[in-house]
Design a protein around this motif. Structure first.
Motif: not given
Length: 104
Positions: A64-73
């Protein structure tokens, strides 16, 4: 399994943020023993979870963290999650390293 409460997740993240645990997790794929340690530590907080539940929750949080992070990026702010900042403190550095490795 039964739903993880906020306190349980917090406790899991607190244990996970232990440098020792992090190094072990980064250095191995067969991590049953590590999650048995994590489960044992949770027990001390009165949280009854077995190693499989801990590992699953860890994987889900990480995903979940990775998907939020890449969305933010990619400039999207619509995606967010509870505990993002706590996880960013743990995972932020390692995902940055991976990102820079894959760039060149």
């Amino acid at each position: 399994g039964k739903h993880w409460t906020v306190n349980e997740v917090r406790a899991l993240i607190r244990i996970w943020s232990d440098k020792n645990i992090q190094q072990q997790l980064e250095g191995t794929v067969r991590n049953k023993r590590i999650f048995e340690q994590v489960a044992a530590r949770l027990q001390k907080f009165g949280i009854d979870r077995d190693w499989k539940q801990c590992r699953t929750k860890y994987k889900n949080l990480k995903h979940e963290y990775k998907s939020v992070k890449s969305a933010q990026d990619s400039g999207s702010t619509s995606k967010s999650m509870k505990f993002f900042n706590e996880l960013d403190a743990i995972l932020g550095h390692s995902t940055m390293e991976q990102a820079s490795k894959s760039d060149n």
